[in-house]
Design a protein around this motif. Sequence first.
Motif, PDB file in Angstrom:
ATOM      1  N   SER A  88       0.836  -1.203   0.000  1.00 44.94           N
ATOM      2  CA  SER A  88       0.000   0.000   0.000  1.00 44.94           C
ATOM      3  C   SER A  88       0.864   1.243   0.000  1.00 44.94           C
ATOM      4  CB  SER A  88      -0.916  -0.025   1.217  1.00 44.94           C
ATOM      5  OG  SER A  88      -1.637   1.159   1.307  1.00 44.94           O
ATOM      6  N   GLU A  89       1.936   1.237   0.788  1.00 45.21           N
ATOM      7  CA  GLU A  89       2.838   2.388   0.832  1.00 45.21           C
ATOM      8  C   GLU A  89       3.551   2.565  -0.503  1.00 45.21           C
ATOM      9  OE1 GLU A  89       6.793   4.023   3.136  1.00 45.21           O
ATOM     10  OE2 GLU A  89       5.680   2.357   3.991  1.00 45.21           O
ATOM     11  N   GLU A  90       3.989   1.467  -1.103  1.00 45.69           N
ATOM     12  CA  GLU A  90       4.669   1.562  -2.393  1.00 45.69           C
ATOM     13  C   GLU A  90       3.744   2.106  -3.467  1.00 45.69           C
ATOM     14  OE1 GLU A  90       6.220  -2.328  -3.131  1.00 45.69           O
ATOM     15  OE2 GLU A  90       7.765  -2.143  -1.590  1.00 45.69           O
ATOM     16  N   ALA A  91       2.461   1.752  -3.394  1.00 45.37           N
ATOM     17  CA  ALA A  91       1.502   2.257  -4.375  1.00 45.37           C
ATOM     18  C   ALA A  91       1.174   3.721  -4.128  1.00 45.37           C
ATOM     19  CB  ALA A  91       0.220   1.424  -4.331  1.00 45.37           C
ATOM     20  N   ALA A  92       1.221   4.151  -2.871  1.00 53.66           N
ATOM     21  CA  ALA A  92       0.850   5.523  -2.534  1.00 53.66           C
ATOM     22  C   ALA A  92       2.007   6.496  -2.697  1.00 53.66           C
ATOM     23  CB  ALA A  92       0.319   5.587  -1.109  1.00 53.66           C
ATOM     24  N   VAL A  93       3.241   6.032  -2.543  1.00 58.19           N
ATOM     25  CA  VAL A  93       4.416   6.899  -2.644  1.00 58.19           C
ATOM     26  C   VAL A  93       5.300   6.367  -3.756  1.00 58.19           C
ATOM     27  CG1 VAL A  93       6.424   7.836  -1.462  1.00 58.19           C
ATOM     28  CG2 VAL A  93       4.320   7.464  -0.201  1.00 58.19           C
ATOM     29  N   LYS A  94       5.304   7.088  -4.860  1.00 54.47           N
ATOM     30  CA  LYS A  94       6.158   6.700  -5.984  1.00 54.47           C
ATOM     31  C   LYS A  94       7.402   7.585  -5.942  1.00 54.47           C
ATOM     32  CE  LYS A  94       2.660   4.847  -9.028  1.00 54.47           C
ATOM     33  NZ  LYS A  94       2.375   3.769  -8.220  1.00 54.47           N
ATOM     34  N   ASP A  95       8.514   6.951  -5.638  1.00 54.70           N
ATOM     35  CA  ASP A  95       9.784   7.643  -5.510  1.00 54.70           C
ATOM     36  C   ASP A  95      10.861   6.798  -6.195  1.00 54.70           C
ATOM     37  OD1 ASP A  95      11.876   9.272  -4.775  1.00 54.70           O
ATOM     38  OD2 ASP A  95      11.867   8.679  -2.678  1.00 54.70           O
ATOM     39  N   PRO A  96      10.844   6.766  -7.536  1.00 52.65           N
ATOM     40  CA  PRO A  96      11.783   5.876  -8.227  1.00 52.65           C
ATOM     41  C   PRO A  96      13.242   6.243  -8.011  1.00 52.65           C
ATOM     42  CG  PRO A  96      10.608   7.240  -9.808  1.00 52.65           C
ATOM     43  CD  PRO A  96      10.003   7.495  -8.469  1.00 52.65           C
ATOM     44  N   GLY A  97      13.540   7.496  -7.783  1.00 54.13           N
ATOM     45  CA  GLY A  97      14.920   7.917  -7.588  1.00 54.13           C
ATOM     46  C   GLY A  97      15.363   7.876  -6.137  1.00 54.13           C
ATOM     47  N   GLN A  98      14.505   7.375  -5.244  1.00 50.85           N
ATOM     48  CA  GLN A  98      14.803   7.323  -3.809  1.00 50.85           C
ATOM     49  C   GLN A  98      15.262   8.691  -3.297  1.00 50.85           C
ATOM     50  OE1 GLN A  98      14.167   4.582  -1.899  1.00 50.85           O
ATOM     51  NE2 GLN A  98      13.295   3.730  -3.761  1.00 50.85           N
TER      52      GLN A  98
END
Length: 186
Positions: free
Chosen positions: A50-60
């Motif tokens: 759920s967190e991965e779907a809600a926060v998209k941060d590909p570049g960390q």
Amino acid sequence: MFFRRHSSGPMISGRTPLERFLRTVGFFAIFAIAAWAFWLNNQRRIAQYSEEAAVKDPGQMLSESDRRLVRDFREALQERYGLNMRLSLGPGSATPPATDAKALYLGLDPEARQAVLVLPPLLRRGLGEEFAAYLETEHFDPYFQAQDWAQGLRTALVLLWSRLESLEAGPAPAQTPAQPPAGSGQ
């Protein structure tokens, strides 16, 4: 299931009835602990997805403390107001996706110095157009110029939460002068 078909006793053996009872209880306890651990693991994985779907941060680009702040904000927003939040960071994040009537979207593209905030229509009206426009157009500019967009994100979340809290408190009741009760003879 725990008894043999053609035997005189249970599959769980013991020398005394107490030992057989304790072994049976132990068997069920191990089964219950395994089921509980499986359930906990599934809950943890669901929260992670759920967190991965809600926060998209590909570049960390988010630090761990910022990621925790966003996660806590998102959970509080969901629990208290029933709203979902999605955050997207990086190139292309400033183009808003289609959202539903209960989703708040915040997209930040620090390289292009762009930010977009999509509020649900009812929330947008409640917060006020000026406030929403400020967050969309003016708030992040100084932070982008100072190369501190993460501080701008933290400040935006705090501003948004405090505005929601002030809405929940409601406007102060209007003070009316004290009037004598009707029929008091004055």
